[in-house]
Structure formats: structure tokens, C-alpha cells
Design a protein around this motif. Structure first.
Motif, PDB file in Angstrom:
ATOM      1  N   UNK A  54       0.954  -1.232  -0.034  1.00 57.91           N
ATOM      2  CA  UNK A  54       0.032  -0.189  -0.045  1.00 57.91           C
ATOM      3  C   UNK A  54       0.978   1.122   0.065  1.00 57.91           C
ATOM      4  N   UNK A  56       3.731   1.777  -1.206  1.00 61.85           N
ATOM      5  CA  UNK A  56       4.336   1.859  -2.476  1.00 61.85           C
ATOM      6  C   UNK A  56       3.363   2.324  -3.509  1.00 61.85           C
ATOM      7  N   UNK A  57       2.010   1.903  -3.532  1.00 61.13           N
ATOM      8  CA  UNK A  57       1.139   2.241  -4.388  1.00 61.13           C
ATOM      9  C   UNK A  57       0.882   3.847  -4.012  1.00 61.13           C
ATOM     10  N   UNK A  60       3.666   5.912  -5.410  1.00 57.57           N
ATOM     11  CA  UNK A  60       3.617   5.980  -7.068  1.00 57.57           C
ATOM     12  C   UNK A  60       2.724   7.086  -7.374  1.00 57.57           C
ATOM     13  N   UNK A  61       1.482   7.048  -6.412  1.00 61.09           N
ATOM     14  CA  UNK A  61       0.331   7.841  -6.896  1.00 61.09           C
ATOM     15  C   UNK A  61       0.817   9.617  -6.533  1.00 61.09           C
ATOM     16  N   UNK A  64       3.091  10.772  -9.213  1.00 56.99           N
ATOM     17  CA  UNK A  64       2.314  11.491 -10.420  1.00 56.99           C
ATOM     18  C   UNK A  64       1.664  12.698 -10.180  1.00 56.99           C
ATOM     19  N   UNK A  67       4.621  15.014  -9.933  1.00 58.64           N
ATOM     20  CA  UNK A  67       5.351  15.473 -11.179  1.00 58.64           C
ATOM     21  C   UNK A  67       4.329  16.446 -11.837  1.00 58.64           C
ATOM     22  N   UNK A 135      -6.983  11.808 -15.336  1.00 63.43           N
ATOM     23  CA  UNK A 135      -6.350  10.452 -15.741  1.00 63.43           C
ATOM     24  C   UNK A 135      -5.525   9.933 -14.501  1.00 63.43           C
ATOM     25  N   UNK A 138      -8.186   8.455 -12.137  1.00 61.95           N
ATOM     26  CA  UNK A 138      -8.736   7.241 -12.721  1.00 61.95           C
ATOM     27  C   UNK A 138      -7.608   5.979 -12.395  1.00 61.95           C
ATOM     28  N   UNK A 139      -6.432   6.175 -12.557  1.00 65.43           N
ATOM     29  CA  UNK A 139      -5.382   5.137 -12.386  1.00 65.43           C
ATOM     30  C   UNK A 139      -5.322   4.870 -10.901  1.00 65.43           C
ATOM     31  N   UNK A 141      -7.644   5.467  -8.655  1.00 63.09           N
ATOM     32  CA  UNK A 141      -8.796   4.872  -8.025  1.00 63.09           C
ATOM     33  C   UNK A 141      -9.021   3.408  -8.107  1.00 63.09           C
ATOM     34  N   UNK A 142      -8.407   2.883  -8.813  1.00 66.13           N
ATOM     35  CA  UNK A 142      -8.165   1.350  -8.976  1.00 66.13           C
ATOM     36  C   UNK A 142      -7.455   0.811  -7.676  1.00 66.13           C
ATOM     37  N   UNK A 143      -6.434   1.491  -7.483  1.00 60.73           N
ATOM     38  CA  UNK A 143      -5.569   1.069  -6.244  1.00 60.73           C
ATOM     39  C   UNK A 143      -6.479   1.200  -4.830  1.00 60.73           C
TER      40      UNK A 143
ATOM     41  N   UNK B  57       1.019   2.198 -10.038  1.00 60.12           N
ATOM     42  CA  UNK B  57       1.454   3.284 -10.189  1.00 60.12           C
ATOM     43  C   UNK B  57       2.722   3.501  -9.491  1.00 60.12           C
ATOM     44  N   UNK B  58       3.179   2.567  -8.426  1.00 61.99           N
ATOM     45  CA  UNK B  58       4.487   2.466  -7.730  1.00 61.99           C
ATOM     46  C   UNK B  58       5.133   1.304  -8.283  1.00 61.99           C
ATOM     47  N   UNK B  87      -1.227   7.982 -19.023  1.00 58.88           N
ATOM     48  CA  UNK B  87      -2.045   7.550 -17.818  1.00 58.88           C
ATOM     49  C   UNK B  87      -3.496   6.968 -18.217  1.00 58.88           C
ATOM     50  N   UNK B  88      -3.957   7.438 -19.315  1.00 62.78           N
ATOM     51  CA  UNK B  88      -5.253   7.097 -19.661  1.00 62.78           C
ATOM     52  C   UNK B  88      -5.128   6.573 -21.186  1.00 62.78           C
ATOM     53  N   UNK B  90      -6.505   4.157 -18.164  1.00 64.39           N
ATOM     54  CA  UNK B  90      -5.548   3.306 -16.887  1.00 64.39           C
ATOM     55  C   UNK B  90      -5.552   1.797 -17.390  1.00 64.39           C
ATOM     56  N   UNK B 170      -7.244  -5.965 -12.403  1.00 63.95           N
ATOM     57  CA  UNK B 170      -7.365  -4.502 -11.828  1.00 63.95           C
ATOM     58  C   UNK B 170      -7.796  -3.984 -13.061  1.00 63.95           C
TER      59      UNK B 170
END
Lengths: 265, 170
Positions: A54, A56-57, A60-61, A64, A67, A135, A138-139, A141-143, B57-58, B87-88, B90, B170
């Protein structure tokens, strides 16, 4: 320089957009760091791996969002510059995520309160008028969805578990619930972003969060602190006013990068 | 400068090269099979842009994958190349096709089910554990939703006693 005489509905000033990106990025950077402190210390191996995953996720978020914050700012700062070279007063995370880990129950309650906030926020931001933010949301949210399943299941186990696990989970809830109004505290930045369809509508998010969070808390046989609305609410994180805990966390997070500027590994 | 004399690489040639770049954590699948490669563009001057999307993402493998893609292109004589990130839409495990799923299973990793889209807060895990990739038994259990890499959970087969990994949907 003279401004053009007619501007077609101008884009929002970059300041607001960067502010939102910093809030989203810093929440995740700080909480990801907190969770990483459990590495090698969790009560069971599976949980050690889960918390590290978790973390790490979240990092990663954060990468993004930060950046993108650097791109929007346009001064050449990348995600590392923002993570390692800002001072505590420049961080925009909420106070909840900087609270120290406490025991495992405390960490789970903090995580659950944040995870529910994350899913409702990211779900709303996935429909943002800002394509880059949509974008990333959305990415992420999956995590966030499997994060809240993990912390929510643990909350049920701890709350509806032994007498001791219940007592510790309730103690954590009593301590942490007062940090949650800050998550939805309105300010000028949030209001402008919501009006432009870029940021979430905070009162709507709060109602959604309240329903989801209270439902699980009740099923876990825990009690939302009765006097929560009377205790002084803790605010300030979004404006850079943090508890003393953030400075200590940042000292550890930033020491290597600051001791060896430009180092690669 | 002689490389302007070389003919511009074709999109097909680039895709073939990308077929040889494997995921560092799941070395039986190429970055194309995993759905990480989203686009290949060759501009008028012959410069190549490979657009990739991160899985998680990580995921620390992303940097390695970008480096591996550039190294494979360079080894094939394509030096003017860069990797861009998008990213899109996803990334989803639904992009992994049936051939690639068979390779995962043969490697001992249960392939992902369909990615779910549903309630924001979905508690009390109801999802079924995947069949054992070793003996095909359905009598399995999920030991941990989190595994040694972000993309895998840890399962156990009650029939053959074999622990195995599952590629998470996922």
C-alpha cells in the motif's frame, strides 16, 4: 507586456491547480512514508507485505501528482525536488496522515479513514474537467479500492474481535476522528476549483464519506465519538500549518537526498 | 553522421523488437503482451516514440522497463528513440490476451479474472480464489491479497498443497 484585449474564458490560474496537486500528492507521500515505517515490524508477515504494498502504491500516486504539480508550476521542479527540497510549511497534506503510527490498530483506523476519503475523492476527480488530473485519479482509484477493502476488513476484524482489539480500535477512532473535518474544510482554493469543475464538491464528498465510513464503523461494533462535533477541529495542514510530527517525518524522508544532492542510485 | 543514410525503421519492426522486451518481474510475458505498450510513433525524421502506461502507479519495474525498451531499440541500431508515459486509459489486466494468460499459467502464476468495477467500498472479500495453475484444482484459497510484487496475490492449493501466486485483476 500588454494583455490581449479579449480573453476567451481564461483557464484557472496555475496556482489553484498546483495547490490541488500538492494536496493530493502530499497526502500520499506522507502517508506512504508512515506506512513504510512498518516495514519489518508488522504483526504478521502477510501484513508486513500488505502495508509495504500500500505504501508503494501511495508513493507511486504521489509521484504522478507531484510530477504534474511541477509541470504546472513551470519552474523546472520535478517530483523529487518537491518531495525532498520543500520545508514542512510548504507541505499541503492533511494532519491525519502525519499522525505517528501508534499500534497496529491505530495505523489501521488512520488508514481506513483516509482510504474512504481517497475513494470518494478520486471517484469525483476521475470526472474532473482537467484531463491530466482525471487520468491520474482514474488510475489511482483502482488502487484505492483495494486499499479500502484491506483496511475496512481489518477494521471489522479488530472492532468485532477480542476485547483488547476492540478497545484499541475504539481508542484510535476516538483519537483520530477529530482530524477528519479537515478533509472537507472549505477554503477559497477548493471553492474556485469546484466552481470550475476541476476539484471536487467538498460538501457532497463529506456526505458520501460520512455514510460509507459510519457504515463500516458500526458494522465493526465501534462507536463514532459522540462529542466529535464539539471537540475543537484540527485544521491547518492545507495551509502549511502542521503538527510537530511532520518535521520529524520529513527529516528522515529528506536526509539522504539533502546530504548527497544529485546522487543517483 | 551516417545514420541519416539508414532507412527509417518501420512500425512493424519496432513492434517486433518490443516483443523481445520482457517484464522483469514476469519474464514470460513481453511488455506488449502485458498491454504496457500503448503506441509507437515514428516522425518524419525517423525518431521513434514508444508510449507506455504503468501497471501499478508505484511499480518499481517501470523504470527498468523503460531502460530495457531503449536498450533493445539501441541494440537494433535505433538510437533516436524515447519512451513517453501516458496514464489514460488506465492499465487493466483485461488487456492481457488468452495466449499470454496461458503463458502465465504455464509459468505457475494463476492468470487474472475479469477486472471488477463496482461499489467504492467493497468489504468482506467475496471473490473466488483462482484455480491452481499446477493441478487445476478449484479447491484453493487466497492467503494474502498482497504478494511479493504489486501485481500479485498469494494463494494456496488445498488439493496439491502448492502455494502459488495470482496475477490480480485490476
Amino acid at each position: 507586456m500588454s494583455a490581449p484585449s479579449v480573453l476567451p474564458s481564461p483557464p484557472p490560474p496555475p496556482h489553484d491547480e498546483m495547490e490541488l496537486l500538492l494536496r493530493l500528492g502530499d497526502d500520499r507521500l506522507v502517508l506512504g512514508h508512515r506506512l513504510s515505517e512498518w516495514c519489518g515490524h508488522a504483526p504478521i508477515l502477510e501484513e508486513d507485505i500488505a502495508l509495504a504494498n500500500v505504501a508503494l502504491d501511495l508513493l507511486g500516486q504521489a509521484t504522478m501528482f507531484l510530477r504534474r504539480a511541477g509541470e504546472v508550476e513551470g519552474k523546472g521542479r520535478d517530483e523529487d525536488a518537491l518531495a525532498y527540497w520543500r520545508e514542512a510549511v510548504e507541505f499541503r497534506n492533511c494532519l491525519l496522515v502525519e499522525q505517528p503510527n501508534g499500534d497496529f490498530g491505530f495505523t489501521i483506523v488512520r488508514q481506513f479513514l483516509f482510504d474512504v476519503y481517497a475513494v470518494v475523492t478520486l471517484d469525483a476527480l476521475a470526472r474532473s474537467a482537467n484531463a491530466e488530473i482525471a487520468a491520474i485519479a482514474t488510475k489511482s482509484l483502482k488502487e484505492a479500492k483495494y486499499h479500502v477493502r484491506h483496511s475496512g476488513e481489518w477494521l471489522l476484524k479488530l472492532g468485532d474481535g477480542t476485547e483488547e482489539s476492540h478497545r484499541r480500535a475504539q481508542r484510535a477512532l476516538d483519537e483520530l476522528w477529530r482530524f477528519t473535518p479537515e478533509l472537507f474544510a472549505p477554503d477559497d482554493v477548493a471553492a474556485r476549483l469546484a466552481a470550475q469543475g476541476i476539484g471536487p464538491d467538498l460538501p457532497a464528498l463529506r456526505a458520501q464519506w460520512d455514510t460509507l465510513a459510519r457504515d463500516v464503523v458500526e458494522r465493526a461494533t465501534l462507536t463514532v465519538p459522540q462529542n466529535a462535533s464539539h471537540t475543537p477541529h484540527l485544521h491547518g495542514g492545507r495551509a502549511g500549518m502542521h503538527s510537530e510530527h511532520l518535521g520529524h517525518l520529513l527529516a528522515e524522508l529528506q536526509i539522504v537526498a539533502r546530504s548527497h544532492p544529485g546522487a543517483k542510485w | 553522421m551516417t545514420d541519416s543514410l539508414a532507412s527509417a525503421p518501420t512500425r512493424e519492426a519496432i513492434l517486433e523488437i518490443l516483443d523481445t522486451v520482457k517484464d522483469p518481474e514476469v519474464p514470460v510475458l513481453s511488455v506488449r503482451e502485458l498491454g504496457i505498450v500503448r503506441d509507437v510513433e515514428i516522425d518524419a525524421s525517423g525518431a521513434v516514440t514508444v508510449t507506455v502506461t504503468p501497471t501499478y502507479s508505484g511499480c518499481p519495474a517501470i523504470q527498468v522497463i523503460e531502460d530495457d525498451i531503449l536498450a533493445a531499440l539501441t541494440a537494433a541500431g535505433i538510437t533516436r528513440a524515447r519512451v513517453a508515459t501516458s496514464y489514460a486509459p488506465a492499465w487493466t489486466t483485461d488487456w492481457i490476451d488468452s495466449d499470454a494468460r496461458a503463458k502465465l499459467k504455464a509459468y505457475g502464476i494463476a492468470p487474472p479474472g475479469r477486472a471488477e468495477s463496482g461499489a467504492l467500498v467493497q468489504l468482506l472479500r467475496a471473490r473466488k480464489a483462482p484455480a491452481c495453475p499446477y493441478c487445476d484444482s478449484p479447491h484453493t484459497e487466497i492467503r494474502s491479497e498482497f504478494g511479493p510484487t504489486a501485481c500479485k496475490s498469494v494463494c494456496w492449493c488445498r488439493s496439491c498443497g502448492q502455494p502459488f501466486e495470482e496475477f490480480k485483476a485490476i
